[in-house]
Design a protein around this motif. Structure first.
Motif, PDB file in Angstrom:
ATOM      1  N   VAL A 103       0.830  -1.166   0.204  1.00 21.80           N
ATOM      2  CA  VAL A 103       0.122  -0.022  -0.174  1.00 21.80           C
ATOM      3  C   VAL A 103       1.360   0.607  -0.226  1.00 21.80           C
ATOM      4  CG1 VAL A 103      -1.579  -1.263   1.381  1.00 21.80           C
ATOM      5  CG2 VAL A 103      -0.312  -0.082   2.433  1.00 21.80           C
ATOM      6  N   ASP A 104       0.205   2.510  -0.215  1.00 24.36           N
ATOM      7  CA  ASP A 104       0.702   3.501  -0.699  1.00 24.36           C
ATOM      8  C   ASP A 104       1.416   4.228   1.321  1.00 24.36           C
ATOM      9  OD1 ASP A 104       1.177   6.652  -1.673  1.00 24.36           O
ATOM     10  OD2 ASP A 104       0.853   6.822   0.123  1.00 24.36           O
ATOM     11  N   SER A 105       1.992   4.261   1.788  1.00 21.61           N
ATOM     12  CA  SER A 105       2.775   4.394   2.919  1.00 21.61           C
ATOM     13  C   SER A 105       1.466   5.765   3.709  1.00 21.61           C
ATOM     14  CB  SER A 105       4.182   4.636   3.880  1.00 21.61           C
ATOM     15  OG  SER A 105       4.861   5.416   2.795  1.00 21.61           O
ATOM     16  N   ARG A 106       1.398   6.196   2.781  1.00 21.74           N
ATOM     17  CA  ARG A 106       0.475   7.693   2.838  1.00 21.74           C
ATOM     18  C   ARG A 106      -1.093   7.644   3.205  1.00 21.74           C
ATOM     19  NH1 ARG A 106       0.991  11.677  -0.634  1.00 21.74           N
ATOM     20  NH2 ARG A 106       1.632   9.787  -1.888  1.00 21.74           N
ATOM     21  N   THR A 107      -1.509   6.771   2.373  1.00 25.05           N
ATOM     22  CA  THR A 107      -2.381   6.479   2.180  1.00 25.05           C
ATOM     23  C   THR A 107      -3.467   5.844   2.955  1.00 25.05           C
ATOM     24  OG1 THR A 107      -2.836   5.729   0.172  1.00 25.05           O
ATOM     25  CG2 THR A 107      -2.940   8.464  -0.296  1.00 25.05           C
ATOM     26  N   LEU A 108      -1.924   4.838   2.454  1.00 26.84           N
ATOM     27  CA  LEU A 108      -2.736   2.936   3.023  1.00 26.84           C
ATOM     28  C   LEU A 108      -3.533   2.334   2.200  1.00 26.84           C
ATOM     29  CD1 LEU A 108      -2.810   2.856   6.852  1.00 26.84           C
ATOM     30  CD2 LEU A 108      -1.161   2.463   5.536  1.00 26.84           C
ATOM     31  N   GLN A 109      -3.694   3.212   0.710  1.00 27.21           N
ATOM     32  CA  GLN A 109      -4.996   2.818  -0.349  1.00 27.21           C
ATOM     33  C   GLN A 109      -3.294   1.481  -1.342  1.00 27.21           C
ATOM     34  OE1 GLN A 109      -7.582   2.552  -0.653  1.00 27.21           O
ATOM     35  NE2 GLN A 109      -6.900   2.997   1.609  1.00 27.21           N
ATOM     36  N   PRO A 110      -4.115   0.366  -1.696  1.00 27.99           N
ATOM     37  CA  PRO A 110      -2.847  -0.309  -2.448  1.00 27.99           C
ATOM     38  C   PRO A 110      -3.282   0.123  -3.744  1.00 27.99           C
ATOM     39  CG  PRO A 110      -5.322  -1.042  -2.541  1.00 27.99           C
ATOM     40  CD  PRO A 110      -5.510  -0.311  -1.843  1.00 27.99           C
ATOM     41  N   VAL A 111      -1.202   0.121  -4.338  1.00 27.73           N
ATOM     42  CA  VAL A 111      -0.510   0.873  -5.319  1.00 27.73           C
ATOM     43  C   VAL A 111      -0.438  -0.294  -6.131  1.00 27.73           C
ATOM     44  CG1 VAL A 111       0.431   2.603  -3.862  1.00 27.73           C
ATOM     45  CG2 VAL A 111       1.382   0.558  -3.565  1.00 27.73           C
ATOM     46  N   PRO A 112      -0.408  -0.192  -7.718  1.00 31.62           N
ATOM     47  CA  PRO A 112       0.221  -1.076  -8.696  1.00 31.62           C
ATOM     48  C   PRO A 112       1.539  -1.760  -8.799  1.00 31.62           C
ATOM     49  CG  PRO A 112      -0.283   1.284  -9.873  1.00 31.62           C
ATOM     50  CD  PRO A 112      -0.796   1.394  -8.395  1.00 31.62           C
ATOM     51  N   ARG A 113       2.015  -0.671  -8.809  1.00 28.58           N
ATOM     52  CA  ARG A 113       3.633  -1.280  -8.560  1.00 28.58           C
ATOM     53  C   ARG A 113       4.422  -0.314  -7.662  1.00 28.58           C
ATOM     54  NH1 ARG A 113       5.274  -2.163 -13.229  1.00 28.58           N
ATOM     55  NH2 ARG A 113       3.591  -2.407 -15.706  1.00 28.58           N
ATOM     56  N   VAL A 114       5.400  -0.966  -7.089  1.00 26.83           N
ATOM     57  CA  VAL A 114       6.500  -0.441  -5.862  1.00 26.83           C
ATOM     58  C   VAL A 114       7.121   0.611  -6.798  1.00 26.83           C
ATOM     59  CG1 VAL A 114       8.198  -1.764  -5.045  1.00 26.83           C
ATOM     60  CG2 VAL A 114       6.384  -3.343  -5.374  1.00 26.83           C
ATOM     61  N   LYS A 115       7.673   1.249  -5.877  1.00 27.17           N
ATOM     62  CA  LYS A 115       8.053   2.709  -5.606  1.00 27.17           C
ATOM     63  C   LYS A 115       8.183   3.210  -3.948  1.00 27.17           C
ATOM     64  CE  LYS A 115       4.162   5.634  -5.918  1.00 27.17           C
ATOM     65  NZ  LYS A 115       2.994   5.547  -6.599  1.00 27.17           N
ATOM     66  N   PRO A 116       9.428   3.994  -4.058  1.00 26.94           N
ATOM     67  CA  PRO A 116       9.880   4.517  -2.708  1.00 26.94           C
ATOM     68  C   PRO A 116       8.508   4.891  -1.958  1.00 26.94           C
ATOM     69  CG  PRO A 116      11.044   5.023  -4.718  1.00 26.94           C
ATOM     70  CD  PRO A 116      10.200   4.638  -5.281  1.00 26.94           C
ATOM     71  N   GLY A 117       8.473   5.205  -1.329  1.00 25.54           N
ATOM     72  CA  GLY A 117       7.241   4.962   0.282  1.00 25.54           C
ATOM     73  C   GLY A 117       6.359   4.297  -0.581  1.00 25.54           C
ATOM     74  N   VAL A 118       6.551   2.652  -1.072  1.00 27.74           N
ATOM     75  CA  VAL A 118       5.249   1.471  -0.257  1.00 27.74           C
ATOM     76  C   VAL A 118       5.393   0.906   0.819  1.00 27.74           C
ATOM     77  CG1 VAL A 118       4.748  -0.873  -1.467  1.00 27.74           C
ATOM     78  CG2 VAL A 118       4.560   1.660  -3.261  1.00 27.74           C
TER      79      VAL A 118
END
Ligand code: AMP
Length: 280
Positions: free
Chosen positions: A246-261
């Motif tokens: 998840v995105d570490s700010r919104t805690l919503q799922p994200v499609p790709r790994v990037k910094p902040g996941v």
């Protein structure tokens, strides 16, 4: 070091410290202290001239059927550890002191509290936010220290501090682990020998996922989570509750790994629930 049990006493002690120009650092805990907690205390000791640690097993953050009654309580051992860290104040209130019979206000950060842990522990973060707001109002620290071990809790508290304009800085501290990678936790004492041997698989799963990303083998979170899940499921005796990127700010799922996941997971080993995470 002074052990205080009432809100009034903490207020008086902190007021005196502030009067003499001290910077107040605060570490809220539920006690049964281990190296993870002590890393927060050491950080506070380094950065602040007056350190307050609270020890309070907060009933409102436990759901029905959870481990409130059997949660480990060992105040005198905790005091010995905190004395060594040169803490000024240990605040260990009773339940009645924190929650008088007529208390009714709750604090909630609704969106962030519904996902991950929130799905499995409804009401948990309402209890956490309510007690942390109360503790912030009682101690009025300049800095408050929380562990990344409970990543969702840290993220929610940061949001709450922004939303409610608390004049303090929330400091996130890295997860402290046992030699085999298992995150230190007060609940690890519940593990049988066999369960304890199995428990490091949770962190091994996260490290495997991290290695796959670093080797550029996988960038899609869907594939990454599938690989992690497959590895974890190979170990019988572990029951996966969730494994999410998840995105570490919104805690919503994200499609790709990037910094902040944030990759966060919870498993059950018998009746014991373990959580862990890694942040990219
Ligand atoms: P608890 O007593 O479980 O409520 O934890 C009190 C604080 O210690 C929280 O901010 C936790 O995130 C932090 N904490 C617990 N375990 C660890 C650990 N292994 N490493 C770093 N911080 C931790």
């Amino acid at each position: 070091m002074k052990l205080v049990k009432t809100i009034q006493e903490v207020r008086e002690e902190v007021k005196k410290a502030r009067g003499s120009g001290k910077v107040v650092g605060f570490v809220p805990t539920m006690g049964a202290l281990h190296q993870g907690h002590l890393s927060l205390v050491k950080r506070a000791r380094n950065e602040c001239s007056f350190v307050v640690v609270s020890i309070f097993v907060n009933p409102t953050q436990f759901g029905p059927g959870e481990d409130f009654a059997r949660y480990p309580r060992q105040l005198s051992a905790d005091l010995t550890l905190l004395e060594k860290e040169r803490v000024e104040i240990v605040f260990a209130p009773s339940t009645e002191e924190m929650y008088p019979a007529d208390s009714s206000t709750v604090v909630e950060v609704p969106k962030l509290s519904k996902v991950l842990e929130g799905k499995f522990r409804p009401g948990h973060f309402r209890g956490v936010c309510t007690v942390v707001v109360k503790l912030f109002n009682i101690v009025q620290p300049d800095f408050a220290y929380f562990g990344w071990k409970d990543a969702q809790q840290l993220i929610i508290i940061k949001q709450m501090v922004r939303d409610l304009n608390f004049p303090l800085t929330v400091v996130g501290c890295p997860t402290v682990r046992e030699a085999d990678g298992l995150a230190a936790s007060s609940r690890n004492v519940y593990l049988s020998e066999r369960q304890r041997a199995l428990a490091p698989v949770l962190y091994q799963t996260l490290k495997l996922m991290e290695a796959m990303v670093k080797a550029k083998k996988i960038t899609e979170t869907r594939k990454l989570v599938r690989a992690g899940r497959q590895f974890l499921m190979r170990h019988s005796g572990l029951q996966l509750q969730y494994l999410k990127a998840v995105d570490s700010r919104t805690l919503q799922p994200v499609p790709r790994v990037k910094p902040g996941v944030l990759v966060a997971a919870a498993v059950k080993v018998g009746r014991v629930r373990l959580i862990d995470n890694i942040l990219f």
